[in-house]
Design an enzyme around this catalytic site. Structure first.
Site, mmCIF file in Angstrom:
data_model
loop_
_atom_site.group_PDB
_atom_site.id
_atom_site.type_symbol
_atom_site.label_atom_id
_atom_site.label_comp_id
_atom_site.label_asym_id
_atom_site.label_seq_id
_atom_site.Cartn_x
_atom_site.Cartn_y
_atom_site.Cartn_z
ATOM 1 N N HIS A 1 3.340 -1.155 -10.388
ATOM 2 C CA HIS A 1 2.152 -0.725 -9.658
ATOM 3 C C HIS A 1 1.607 -1.781 -8.698
ATOM 4 O O HIS A 1 1.158 -1.468 -7.607
ATOM 5 C CB HIS A 1 1.050 -0.299 -10.638
ATOM 6 C CG HIS A 1 1.326 1.021 -11.297
ATOM 7 N ND1 HIS A 1 2.427 1.235 -12.092
ATOM 8 C CD2 HIS A 1 0.665 2.197 -11.267
ATOM 9 C CE1 HIS A 1 2.430 2.474 -12.525
ATOM 10 N NE2 HIS A 1 1.362 3.094 -12.036
ATOM 11 N N LYS B 1 -5.850 8.076 5.760
ATOM 12 C CA LYS B 1 -4.747 9.015 6.013
ATOM 13 C C LYS B 1 -3.492 8.480 5.328
ATOM 14 O O LYS B 1 -2.642 7.839 5.953
ATOM 15 C CB LYS B 1 -4.553 9.198 7.524
ATOM 16 C CG LYS B 1 -3.916 10.536 7.874
ATOM 17 C CD LYS B 1 -4.186 10.898 9.315
ATOM 18 C CE LYS B 1 -3.476 12.159 9.758
ATOM 19 N NZ LYS B 1 -3.817 13.364 9.027
ATOM 20 N N TYR C 1 0.066 7.525 7.423
ATOM 21 C CA TYR C 1 0.736 8.317 8.455
ATOM 22 C C TYR C 1 -0.251 8.757 9.516
ATOM 23 O O TYR C 1 -1.467 8.665 9.338
ATOM 24 C CB TYR C 1 1.451 9.530 7.840
ATOM 25 C CG TYR C 1 0.529 10.696 7.491
ATOM 26 C CD1 TYR C 1 -0.335 10.638 6.410
ATOM 27 C CD2 TYR C 1 0.508 11.847 8.279
ATOM 28 C CE1 TYR C 1 -1.187 11.695 6.107
ATOM 29 C CE2 TYR C 1 -0.338 12.914 7.974
ATOM 30 C CZ TYR C 1 -1.181 12.831 6.892
ATOM 31 O OH TYR C 1 -2.026 13.869 6.601
ATOM 32 N N ARG D 1 -7.416 4.879 13.885
ATOM 33 C CA ARG D 1 -7.504 5.393 12.510
ATOM 34 C C ARG D 1 -6.366 4.821 11.660
ATOM 35 O O ARG D 1 -6.561 4.471 10.493
ATOM 36 C CB ARG D 1 -7.469 6.927 12.543
ATOM 37 C CG ARG D 1 -7.662 7.557 11.166
ATOM 38 C CD ARG D 1 -7.881 9.042 11.254
ATOM 39 N NE ARG D 1 -6.709 9.737 11.784
ATOM 40 C CZ ARG D 1 -6.689 11.024 12.127
ATOM 41 N NH1 ARG D 1 -7.779 11.762 12.001
ATOM 42 N NH2 ARG D 1 -5.587 11.585 12.587
ATOM 43 N N LEU E 1 -11.445 13.430 6.114
ATOM 44 C CA LEU E 1 -10.707 12.684 7.134
ATOM 45 C C LEU E 1 -11.508 12.739 8.429
ATOM 46 O O LEU E 1 -12.018 13.804 8.798
ATOM 47 C CB LEU E 1 -9.318 13.294 7.352
ATOM 48 C CG LEU E 1 -8.486 12.407 8.272
ATOM 49 C CD1 LEU E 1 -7.941 11.203 7.510
ATOM 50 C CD2 LEU E 1 -7.371 13.173 8.939
ATOM 51 N N GLU F 1 -13.848 19.874 3.832
ATOM 52 C CA GLU F 1 -12.939 20.153 4.947
ATOM 53 C C GLU F 1 -11.860 21.118 4.466
ATOM 54 O O GLU F 1 -12.048 21.780 3.441
ATOM 55 C CB GLU F 1 -12.346 18.841 5.488
ATOM 56 C CG GLU F 1 -11.586 18.047 4.451
ATOM 57 C CD GLU F 1 -10.983 16.745 4.976
ATOM 58 O OE1 GLU F 1 -10.766 16.629 6.189
ATOM 59 O OE2 GLU F 1 -10.708 15.867 4.144
ATOM 60 N N ARG G 1 10.074 -0.731 -9.078
ATOM 61 C CA ARG G 1 8.851 0.018 -9.399
ATOM 62 C C ARG G 1 7.907 -0.779 -10.296
ATOM 63 O O ARG G 1 8.250 -1.116 -11.429
ATOM 64 C CB ARG G 1 9.190 1.349 -10.064
ATOM 65 C CG ARG G 1 7.944 2.209 -10.259
ATOM 66 C CD ARG G 1 8.249 3.529 -10.938
ATOM 67 N NE ARG G 1 7.034 4.323 -11.076
ATOM 68 C CZ ARG G 1 6.111 4.138 -12.032
ATOM 69 N NH1 ARG G 1 6.285 3.193 -12.933
ATOM 70 N NH2 ARG G 1 5.022 4.879 -12.073
HETATM 71 N N1 PDD Z 1 -3.863 16.683 9.355
HETATM 72 N N2 PDD Z 1 -8.528 16.778 7.502
HETATM 73 C C1 PDD Z 1 -7.343 16.577 6.896
HETATM 74 C C2 PDD Z 1 -7.300 16.550 5.422
HETATM 75 C C3 PDD Z 1 -6.185 16.428 7.675
HETATM 76 O O1 PDD Z 1 -5.012 16.212 7.064
HETATM 77 C C4 PDD Z 1 -6.265 16.501 9.090
HETATM 78 C C5 PDD Z 1 -5.060 16.339 9.965
HETATM 79 C C6 PDD Z 1 -7.529 16.724 9.675
HETATM 80 C C7 PDD Z 1 -7.728 16.824 11.162
HETATM 81 O O2 PDD Z 1 -7.557 15.578 11.788
HETATM 82 P P1 PDD Z 1 -7.041 15.482 13.289
HETATM 83 O O3 PDD Z 1 -7.990 16.242 14.131
HETATM 84 O O4 PDD Z 1 -7.059 14.018 13.569
HETATM 85 O O5 PDD Z 1 -5.659 16.075 13.330
HETATM 86 C C8 PDD Z 1 -8.641 16.847 8.851
HETATM 87 C C9 PDD Z 1 -2.597 16.467 10.019
HETATM 88 C C10 PDD Z 1 -2.430 17.281 11.244
HETATM 89 C C11 PDD Z 1 -1.483 16.662 8.994
HETATM 90 O O6 PDD Z 1 -1.620 16.112 7.903
HETATM 91 O O7 PDD Z 1 -0.492 17.335 9.279
#
Ligand code: PDD
Length: 277
Positions: free
Chosen positions: A99, A143, A30, A49, A199, A175, A97
């Site tokens: 894996h 992501k 996503y 990304r 991320l 983070e 389903r």
């Molecule tokens: N999240 N780290 C994580 C774990 C994240 O899920 C996100 C973003 C970020 C920041 O990335 P960016 O600057 O590209 O938004 C860092 C989004 C907003 C979400 O999952 O809703």
């Protein structure tokens, strides 16, 4: 209107199979894009990304990313969105389903808009955070839809009356639940390197560029929870939080307990990158 596969349809016409692998396994990827003044913010970085994540999890994108960008622009126009976000996910699609990756699954794309104002109060006043063990897997750079640990982390924070967690692995800060974290000590910005443990945030990248342009020294080296507690400033970066100060960690104020000058300078620099302001 939603974008479903390659068509704009009302939400009621988004029909996803119960066999979708996104539903069974969180097998999908996503992106969350920011929209300012009706325009996607840093679309190339988000799509790059997305492409990288797709490649790493071997999920074929339904169309080239330039085409995806055009579809998202149509979605924004159809909804008349000015200020908000676009959420887009692509799952590996329906298959019985099992894996193993299915031989013939068709990826399923879904995207929609949400109206969202900039978080003015949080950016002005800052937020409180608590530290927590980072229990996620070792590909946090991807992501994917597997966000259960992130949702648990966010809830852990809310249950303690604060806005977010600052995650750490054995004392090394990584983070937050949905944003990146940076600290400032003696005028130097520090943040975890963009490797497999975080991320690679689009906002993180923009903010580090702005810092370098403003001659603020940046060190992309990990720091510990102890160093975090001793920071002059702490702030988080992300698509929805932009640059938000953290004013307390585990109930202890960060320095004076007020947003600091480096954070303020970066907030202002970030604002100058926003179209329509
Ligand atoms: N999240 N780290 C994580 C774990 C994240 O899920 C996100 C973003 C970020 C920041 O990335 P960016 O600057 O590209 O938004 C860092 C989004 C907003 C979400 O999952 O809703």
């Amino acid at each position: 209107m939603y974008l479903f596969q390659n068509r704009l349809v009302p939400k009621s016409q988004v029909a996803v199979s119960p066999d979708d692998r996104g539903y069974y396994f969180g097998d999908g990827i996503y992106e969350v894009f920011r929209v300012y003044a009706g325009v996607l913010y840093e679309p190339e970085a988000h799509l790059e990304r997305l492409e990288r994540t797709a490649r790493e999890v071997r999920l074929p994108l339904p169309c080239p990313s330039a085409e995806l960008a055009a579809r998202l622009e149509e979605l924004i126009a159809a909804n008349g969105l000015k200020e908000g976000t676009v959420y887009m996910q692509i799952t590996r699609g329906p298959a019985p389903r099992s894996h193993a990756f299915p031989a013939h699954a068709e990826p399923v794309l879904m995207a929609y808009c949400t109206v969202l104002e900039r978080p003015a109060g949080m950016m002005r006043d800052g937020i409180a955070a608590v530290t927590m063990d980072d229990i996620r897997w070792l590909r946090c750079d991807l992501k994917t839809l597997n966000l259960l640990p992130n949702t648990m982390a966010k809830q852990y924070a809310l249950d303690r009356g604060v806005s977010d967690v600052i995650l750490h692995r054995s004392g090394t800060v990584t983070e937050c639940s949905a944003s990146n974290v940076m600290m400032v000590k003696d005028g130097v910005i520090r943040t975890h390197p963009a490797n497999h443990l975080i991320l690679h945030g689009v906002t993180r990248k923009v903010v580090l560029r702005l810092a370098r342009e403003a001659d603020i020294p940046v060190r992309e080296t990990a720091f510990t929870v102890d160093e975090l507690r001793d920071a002059d400033e702490v702030f988080i970066t992300g698509t929805t939080v932009e640059v938000t100060p953290v004013i307390s960690v585990d109930g202890q104020p960060v320095a004076s307990g007020r947003p600091g000058p480096v954070t303020r300078a970066l907030q202002q620099a970030f604002e100058r990158t926003i179209p329509g302001l």
